[in-house]
Each structure stands twice: as structure tokens, then as C-alpha cells.
Design a protein around this motif. Structure first.
Motif, PDB file in Angstrom:
ATOM      1  N   GLY A   1     146.965   7.945 -81.121  1.00  0.00           N
ATOM      2  CA  GLY A   1     148.343   7.722 -80.708  1.00  0.00           C
ATOM      3  C   GLY A   1     148.487   6.888 -79.456  1.00  0.00           C
TER       4      GLY A   1
ATOM      5  N   VAL B   1     144.382  12.241 -85.659  1.00  0.00           N
ATOM      6  CA  VAL B   1     145.561  12.518 -86.479  1.00  0.00           C
ATOM      7  C   VAL B   1     145.993  11.206 -87.122  1.00  0.00           C
ATOM      8  CG1 VAL B   1     147.948  13.327 -86.513  1.00  0.00           C
ATOM      9  CG2 VAL B   1     146.297  14.399 -84.971  1.00  0.00           C
TER      10      VAL B   1
ATOM     11  N   THR C   1     148.266   8.486 -88.632  1.00  0.00           N
ATOM     12  CA  THR C   1     149.683   8.145 -88.499  1.00  0.00           C
ATOM     13  C   THR C   1     150.426   8.318 -89.824  1.00  0.00           C
ATOM     14  OG1 THR C   1     149.187   6.561 -86.736  1.00  0.00           O
ATOM     15  CG2 THR C   1     151.282   6.290 -87.877  1.00  0.00           C
TER      16      THR C   1
ATOM     17  N   VAL D   1     151.431  11.866 -90.445  1.00  0.00           N
ATOM     18  CA  VAL D   1     152.529  12.330 -89.588  1.00  0.00           C
ATOM     19  C   VAL D   1     153.872  11.856 -90.132  1.00  0.00           C
ATOM     20  CG1 VAL D   1     153.520  12.253 -87.271  1.00  0.00           C
ATOM     21  CG2 VAL D   1     151.041  12.474 -87.561  1.00  0.00           C
TER      22      VAL D   1
ATOM     23  N   LEU E   1     158.063  12.313 -83.499  1.00  0.00           N
ATOM     24  CA  LEU E   1     156.857  12.595 -84.290  1.00  0.00           C
ATOM     25  C   LEU E   1     156.091  13.805 -83.767  1.00  0.00           C
ATOM     26  CD1 LEU E   1     155.477   8.980 -84.885  1.00  0.00           C
ATOM     27  CD2 LEU E   1     156.995  10.341 -86.347  1.00  0.00           C
ATOM     28  N   GLU E   2     156.522  14.347 -82.648  1.00  0.00           N
ATOM     29  CA  GLU E   2     155.791  15.461 -82.041  1.00  0.00           C
ATOM     30  C   GLU E   2     155.776  16.695 -82.948  1.00  0.00           C
ATOM     31  OE1 GLU E   2     156.708  17.706 -78.008  1.00  0.00           O
ATOM     32  OE2 GLU E   2     156.028  15.650 -77.606  1.00  0.00           O
TER      33      GLU E   2
ATOM     34  N   ALA F   1     153.641  16.193 -86.139  1.00  0.00           N
ATOM     35  CA  ALA F   1     152.231  16.109 -85.761  1.00  0.00           C
ATOM     36  C   ALA F   1     151.668  17.486 -85.427  1.00  0.00           C
ATOM     37  CB  ALA F   1     152.062  15.166 -84.571  1.00  0.00           C
TER      38      ALA F   1
ATOM     39  N   GLN G   1     148.460  19.349 -86.827  1.00  0.00           N
ATOM     40  CA  GLN G   1     147.403  19.731 -85.896  1.00  0.00           C
ATOM     41  C   GLN G   1     148.006  20.576 -84.763  1.00  0.00           C
ATOM     42  OE1 GLN G   1     144.652  20.983 -84.527  1.00  0.00           O
ATOM     43  NE2 GLN G   1     143.797  19.415 -85.903  1.00  0.00           N
TER      44      GLN G   1
ATOM     45  N   ILE H   1     147.724  20.314 -80.757  1.00  0.00           N
ATOM     46  CA  ILE H   1     148.570  19.469 -79.908  1.00  0.00           C
ATOM     47  C   ILE H   1     149.457  20.341 -79.021  1.00  0.00           C
ATOM     48  CG2 ILE H   1     150.470  17.785 -79.914  1.00  0.00           C
ATOM     49  CD1 ILE H   1     149.230  16.637 -82.490  1.00  0.00           C
TER      50      ILE H   1
ATOM     51  N   SER I   1     151.817   8.961 -82.601  1.00  0.00           N
ATOM     52  CA  SER I   1     151.716   9.984 -83.643  1.00  0.00           C
ATOM     53  C   SER I   1     150.650  11.021 -83.302  1.00  0.00           C
ATOM     54  CB  SER I   1     151.397   9.317 -84.994  1.00  0.00           C
ATOM     55  OG  SER I   1     150.222   8.536 -84.904  1.00  0.00           O
ATOM     56  N   GLY I   2     150.170  11.015 -82.041  1.00  0.00           N
ATOM     57  CA  GLY I   2     149.232  12.028 -81.580  1.00  0.00           C
ATOM     58  C   GLY I   2     147.792  11.679 -81.917  1.00  0.00           C
ATOM     59  N   ALA I   3     146.857  12.504 -81.426  1.00  0.00           N
ATOM     60  CA  ALA I   3     147.088  13.764 -80.760  1.00  0.00           C
ATOM     61  C   ALA I   3     147.076  13.655 -79.239  1.00  0.00           C
ATOM     62  CB  ALA I   3     146.010  14.759 -81.193  1.00  0.00           C
TER      63      ALA I   3
END
Length: 292
Positions: free
Chosen positions: A98, A174, A176, A179, A224-225, A228, A232, A235, A256-258
Motif C-alpha cells: 500500500g 495484501v 489490491t 481489497v 479501503l481500510e 482491508a 487481514q 491491520i 490498500s494496506g497493510a
């Protein structure tokens, strides 16, 4: 040999406007760049090549799938007799994290090829290739703070102060695509209405302070938190560690993390927070530095 840095990109905010009928998502994001970076070098030669070194070299996968390779090939298709050579990527940034590591590397490759071939950085072919390579590559090409919108093609420069930060990645990738799938928007579906656009925060101008920026950024979000974290849950643990750190003013996930980040008004507090998190979670990637 020519060298460039691929600085980590951090999404301070990320709003998903909607999903277009072609399947792509329209976004609006305040993007900053960190003082941690991959390093890319280019030795001119007759053929295109790529070698990876550094602590995270194995995570890069096959050279033919690397965005550095893709960007160079796309530019060669558009610039007659493009001079190429051997790239060497010193990989230190986490992948699928991310923070646009692969995009920053591809942008660095385009800057190197532009230098080698006497191309201006505002050459339309560079920007066309950047967008074809990936949505984050255009913003990484300039590698400066901006408001990014559309699918990454619209960039409005912003004047950010240097903001002390801590960045943390739990060393779990993670994807994208996963997510956005978890976000669940259908083609043609909007997530942001007209009233949301009218009420969107105005970003500080001129020589605004860190405090002014933190206040403005706190009114935003990263859409997106939540999806995501469903993919996972770790996060959430990373965010909790950053929010609980002494002196933390704003903590959020990037992209898009993590990878998650926290902004501090004081650099010493950021360094102490990073040390505390590293002691508690030695398996995590932790960086204390600045965003700008």
C-alpha cells in the motif's frame, strides 16, 4: 551508471468516488512521499535487463513481471531507438504494502530512461506509459505531494510541511484487487454523492502548519481500510499500536494496506514510538522519518 530513488508513497486520505462502467475505480487521495526509498540504477547497454538486490529482493518475483521491466518495454514501444540498459534494483520497501513500492520503482525507471535519452519529464509519452504501467506510477513520477484523482491521471500539487511519521507494515502482503473486491462496488455504482463532494474538506494552502494539516486530514478517511481489515485483521492491531503511541496525532492505513502510518508533531516522539513498536513487534517493518 545513473541512479534514482523510488520513494515510498503514502495515501494520507483515500476516498473511493465510485466504480466506472469499465471496471476501474475513481479515487480522490492526498498523497505524500516518505524519506524511505528503494534505489534503482541503470548502466547503459544494448539490451534491457533487471537484477534485484537488497533485503527484500526475493519478494520481487520474476524480473519479467516487475513494473520496472514493464515501464521500460512500454516506453521502448513509443520512443524510436530508445537507449536501454541493465537496471539494478536495491529493494528495501515492503511489497504489496500500500505504499507504491513497485510503482515508485517503475517511475524511477522512467526518470532514468528520460535522463539517458534526453527526454523531458513532461514528455507526453512518459506520462502515457506511467498510467499504462499502474495507477500510482504517474504520482510517483513527480514524487511530490499532491491531490490525486480519477484513476491516477489527475494530479494537483500540494504544499505539505515536513511531517514526522512512523510507518509500520506487519510483513503480510495484501492484494489490491482483493481489497477492491471486498469493497463490493458494482460497475457504474457511486460511493460518493453530490452532497459528499460539496462537503469535501478543503486542503490547507500556503505555509500551513502541521497542526492545520492534521486537522484537515482528520476530516478525511481511507475507504479501503475497512475492507482491508476484513481480509487481514492484523491491520487493526497495527493501527491500534500507532494510535496508542505517545504523541500520535493521526493514524491511518495507506493505500490498500497493510502499511499504516501515524503523524506526529515532534520528530523525537516519532522515533520513541518507533522504538517502542519495534521492541513489542520485532517481526514488523517499522520506519521513523518524515512525510512531505
Amino acid at each position: 551508471m545513473l541512479t534514482e530513488e523510488g520513494r515510498a508513497k503514502v495515501n494520507l486520505t483515500l476516498r473511493v468516488v465510485g466504480r466506472r462502467v469499465d471496471g476501474y475505480h475513481d479515487l480522490e487521495s492526498v498523497v505524500a512521499f516518505a524519506d524511505c526509498a528503494d534505489r534503482l540504477s541503470l548502466t547503459p547497454g544494448s539490451e534491457l535487463g533487471l537484477k534485484t538486490t537488497g533485503p527484500l529482493a526475493e519478494a520481487c518475483g520474476e524480473a519479467a513481471d516487475n513494473l520496472v521491466f514493464k515501464a521500460a518495454q512500454l516506453l521502448a514501444e513509443r520512443v524510436p531507438d530508445l537507449k536501454l540498459g541493465e537496471f539494478v534494483l536495491d529493494k528495501v520497501l515492503p511489497v504489496a504494502a500500500g505504499i507504491g513500492g513497485g510503482s515508485a520503482d517503475a517511475a524511477a525507471a522512467l526518470r532514468l530512461l528520460a535522463r539517458l535519452n534526453g527526454l523531458a519529464l513532461d514528455d507526453k509519452r512518459l506520462h502515457e506509459v506511467a498510467l499504462l504501467t499502474g495507477a500510482d506510477v504517474p504520482v510517483c513520477l513527480a514524487s511530490r505531494a499532491c491531490d490525486m484523482s480519477g484513476v491516477g491521471e489527475n494530479l494537483l500539487p500540494l504544499k505539505l510541511p515536513e511531517m514526522p511519521c512512523v510507518m509500520v507494515n506487519p510483513r503480510i502482503g495484501v492484494a489490491t484487487k482483493d481489497v477492491f473486491t471486498a469493497l463490493g462496488l458494482q460497475k457504474g455504482e457511486l460511493l460518493v454523492g453530490a452532497s459528499d463532494v460539496i462537503q469535501a474538506p478543503a486542503w490547507p494552502e500556503g505555509d500551513a502548519s502541521i497542526g492545520d494539516w492534521i486537522e484537515a486530514l482528520a476530516a478525511g478517511t481511507n475507504d479501503l481500510e475497512a475492507p482491508a481489515m476484513r481480509i487481514q485483521p492484523l491491520i487493526g492491531e497495527v493501527l491500534a499500536a500507532l494510535r496508542d503511541a505517545a504523541g500520535s496525532r493521526l493514524a491511518r492505513m495507506s493505500g490498500s494496506g497493510a502499511t499504516c502510518f501515524a503523524i506526529f508533531e515532534d520528530g523525537a516522539a516519532a522515533r520513541r514510538a518507533a522504538e517502542t513498536i519495534e521492541r513489542a513487534h520485532p517481526e514488523w517493518w517499522v520506519h521513523a522519518g518524515t512525510l512531505s
